[in-house]
Every structure is written in structure tokens, then in C-alpha cells.
Scaffold this active site. Sequence first.
Site: not given
Length: 590
Positions: A254, A274, A344, A419
Site C-alpha cells: 500500500k 480519487r 495496480f 467500499r
Amino acid sequence: MEFSVLADAFSKMESTTKRLELTQDLVELFEKTPQDVISRIVYLLQGKLRPDFEGIELGVAEKLAIRAIAKSSGSDNAEKKIEEEYRKGGDLGQAASKILEQKEQTTFMVQDITVERVYENLFTIAKLVGSKTQDRKMKYISGLLNDANPIEAKFILKILLGTLRLGIAENTVMDALAITFTGNKENRKILEHAYNVSSDLGKVAEAIASKGLQGIEKFEINLFNPIRPMLADRVKSEYEAMEKLGNAFAAEYKLDGERIQLHIEGENVRLFSRSLENITSYYPDIVEKIPKAIHAEKVILEAEAVAINENTGDFLPFQELMHRRRKYQVEKAVLQYPITVNFFDVLYYNGKSCLETGYKERRCLLEKIVKEDNFAKHIPMTIINNESEIEEFLENSINSGCEGLMLKMLDKPYQAGSRGSYWLKLKREYRNELGDSLDLVVIGAFFGKGRRTGKYGTLLLATYDDDNDKFTSICKVGTGFTDEDLDQLYQILSNKVTIKKNPKIDSAMEADVWFEPELVVEVVASEITLSPIHMAARNQIRKDTGLALRFPKFTGKIRLEKNAEDASTNEEIMTLYKGQKKVAHSKNLM
Ligand code: ATP
């Protein structure tokens, strides 16, 4: 469509914060809205003209608005009167409405105003550049105000000044769209998917109004329209991760940088943050170098941009990267703060969505698409089979300057905009009791003393209550600031001062100054405790009691890349509070 219909709906919605009432008001409004106007109505409801990622800002200053109102009011000494009203009530829209009420008795309106006309005029104002911009803006604004009744004028001004805050969450708009156009609130799930892949609620509204559910189901990813990012839940230990993910899953470092969604077609590159802001201009080095590393015609990728020490290649902390967020001298910043781009995920490849593809396949594809060099990298990844492997990989990641690990289920899709539990984050600090960092919104401040005189010495912080769209106070923080932090915070926050407390702020504590709830900062704390004063998760554990942070400390991170709505929510605080109690309980048993 007459603008008065919208202004009346705004008035109604302004008087409630209850979600059910707002939904009902919206349904009534949508029922009266012609198909070809609905997208504009949806943007205006949110005080916008277009989706955020298009970066269209009205940028009208209060001074200019006051001049325009004065001109339309036709009365002597009008500017002074408006300023007085404004000072009394703290709302320029309301002040305009009062002043123009007096005018209404003496003149009559020239032309009806429609939503279409207001929208077109606002759009023109937003696009104006070049010489005499201020005068031209003024002409458009007073043109509208001349024909508007006092209530219409109030809302036109609120939109222009960016102070229309009806407190309508995106989910409420989607509920209302589902009810109006399909008769069933449950269909919101389908609308959500369309919103997650387009990040454009106006476009979703237009599709459901004109083509019904069929139009929504066919929603596809469009290159250069950002996709809402997938987020991760947190776990506190390797053990908890194994419990949640099973026996085989992926672990990635991370990295502590800025998340970037890259849309690429040949040399054409657009970058989104983001919170889906277009940030292409901050990263000319990415625009120049990345296309050379890409083997695809059209692609949407996700990466973490991290500041590095050019001599050693070591990762540097997130703060270094935030120096890149500047409008001027970008080229200089590129040289001063070099980065690497660490990929990623892949969300779209040569015309096809990859969102439904499992993680493992996406990762293989990503490694094929991105050819590594000294600027473009793949984020280190390994497959984990037991607890000690996570421990070892976590140590390696921390030693390389990362925050911890992202743990990802191997066969799961990319869940845009949510999430969920398919991705978990394990940070080193989560392994301490609370020690966890939280992202909180600065809602107010107290003036400093001694060395901090003339600056904000202590900040009042809030969590986000996403059920009610409120910012609920959780602590005061006065430690962890360097002199440089205090200067920077003063600079940013003094542009956000409000005369009156924003109605979205829920705080029983009185601050010396109140801010627009916009800036997010990171804090750590030793514990979450019950509090009679603070409003976070109020009444959820005990009546008349909220939650507060004990010994909060600023970590040095001003999270410019986050919106206030991305801050830690009351639900997350409740989970941490309960988790902390469990740890205490099991310790007592030992
Ligand atoms: P945080 O505050 O912990 O950075 P967040 O709220 O921004 O989290 P989360 O979903 O909680 O978002 O954590 C994921 C974030 O971690 C991403 O937004 C991204 O910026 C960063 N990140 C770093 N490395 C990775 C990785 N390998 N995979 C996914 N995200 C990563």
C-alpha cells in the site's frame, strides 16, 4: 420549463433535512420536468452546471454579485443596503431577495425566465475568459436578476456563489429517479451501477427519463469519463485478514501517494484524482512518459503516484507529493519533486470493460499492458497462503517506505464506487489498539496564543454523517503541527471562513471561526471515548452522548485530494469504537 417551478422546489427542500421528505420533493419536481431538461435540473440541484470532472466553475465573487444586485434593484445606495442585509443574515441570496422584494412593487417583470435560460446564462458566465470578463459577467447576472422574482433571484445567486446547499445526497437523487421513472425504489441499484461507471448523475437522469431501465442497463464505460473508485475496508491484524479472506489471496504494497486514474488513447492522456477531479495539468511528466510504457490502444488504468528520492529511488512521504498541486511553475515542481507511477489495476481495455473480470486476470492483463521502466512500475504483489507470509510481506512493505498492505480476493470483480470486503487494507498502525489514522473535516478553529498568535492554534474537526449529510464534531486538535503546517493551514482555511455556521455542521461546541466543511486532515488518537459534548454517532450508543477522540494528534497530512464526503464516517468510527472494546475485553480475560 419555468424557473419558478425549480425555485419553489428549492425553497421547499431548503426547509428540511429529512431524507424521506427530500425524496418526495424530488419526485414531485422530476414529475414536472421535461425529459430534455432533467440533466440540467440534476446538476443545478447539486449547485453545479456539469459533473465535477469537467471542472466547470462559476467563480463569481461576492463583490461582483453585490454590484449586480444593486444595479437590478434600481434603488439609491443599494450596495450599502445589500451589504447591511448580508451582514445581518449571512446569506447573500437571501439579502438579494429582500432588496428585490422592495423593487417588485414598483416595476413589473419583462420576460419569464426559464430553467433553460438561467442554465445557458450561468454556463456562459462560467466560460467567460479574456478582457472585460467582470463587466460581461455583471451584464449577464443583472440581466437575469432584472427578470427574476425575489425567490428566483435568491437561488440564482446561491448557484452563482456556490452557496446552494440543499443537503441532497447523490443516493437521494437516485432514489427519487428510480421512483419517478420506474415506480420502484429498489431499482436504485441499477442506477447506481450507471453512476459508478460514468460519475455523471445528469447523464444517468437523462437516460432513465428518456429510455427507462433499458437505457440504464446499457450504460457503458466511456474513455475520458472517470469511473468511481473501488475502496477498501480496514483490518487490524493478519489474523483478521485471514479470517475474512480465506486461504489464498493477493497482497500488494500500500503505497503512500496519490491515487490516479489514467485514461489513455495513444498520446492522449487524461488523469483523474480519487475524488475524480481532472488533475492532468499537475502531472505533465505522466502525460509525456506513460504512453511509451503502454501496450494498448485504449485503456483505463489505476496507479499510485509516489514522490521518490531520485538518488536512491526510495519512496518519500505523501506530503512531498502535495507540492505538485499547484497552478503555476508546474515544470519546476516536476523537477523538484520527481515521482514514479505504480500501477495496480486495469478497468477498461481496448473498448471492453474489465470491471467484471476477476482480480487475478486483471492483474495478469495489467502486467502485459504496462511495460516497466524507471518511471512506470507494477506495484509489488504476492499470493498469500498463511499468516506468517502476510507478516513478512508487511515488514518488507513498511521497510520500503509504504503504509502497509492492500489485500485483495483473487476471483472478485472491481466494485466501482463502493467500499466493500473484496479489498482490505492493513496498515501498521492499525495493529496498535486504536492508533488508527482518521480523515476528518475541519469545521472550525480557535485562535492561537504565544507563538501561534494570528494563526489557528486549534482546529475543530468532524466526521461525516453520510445518512444525514452532516459534519458531526468529534474533537479539537492542537498538537502535531509544525510552524510550516500552521502557516499552510491558515492560508488554506482563511479562504473558507463563513460568517455563519454552515447548516451541515453539527456541533454544540462554539468555535472562534467557522469554515465551509471542505478541508480534510489526517489525525491519530489514542482512543475513542463517549462524550457529552461531541456529535459524532450521537445517541447511537447512549442517549445524549456522542463519540470523541482522546489525545488526537495531526499527522502532518492535509488531504487535498479528498472531498469532505470522503472523510471517515460515523459508521467507521462506531466500528472502531466497538473493535476497541472487544480488544479491551479480551485483554481483561487474559
Ligand atoms: P487511506 O486514507 O487509507 O489512504 P482511502 O480512504 O483514500 O484510504 P481506501 O480505499 O481506504 O482509500 O484505501 C485505498 C487507497 O490506498 C487508495 O485510494 C490508493 O490511493 C491507495 N493505494 C496504495 N496502494 C494501493 C494498492 N496496491 N491498491 C489499491 N490502492 C492502493
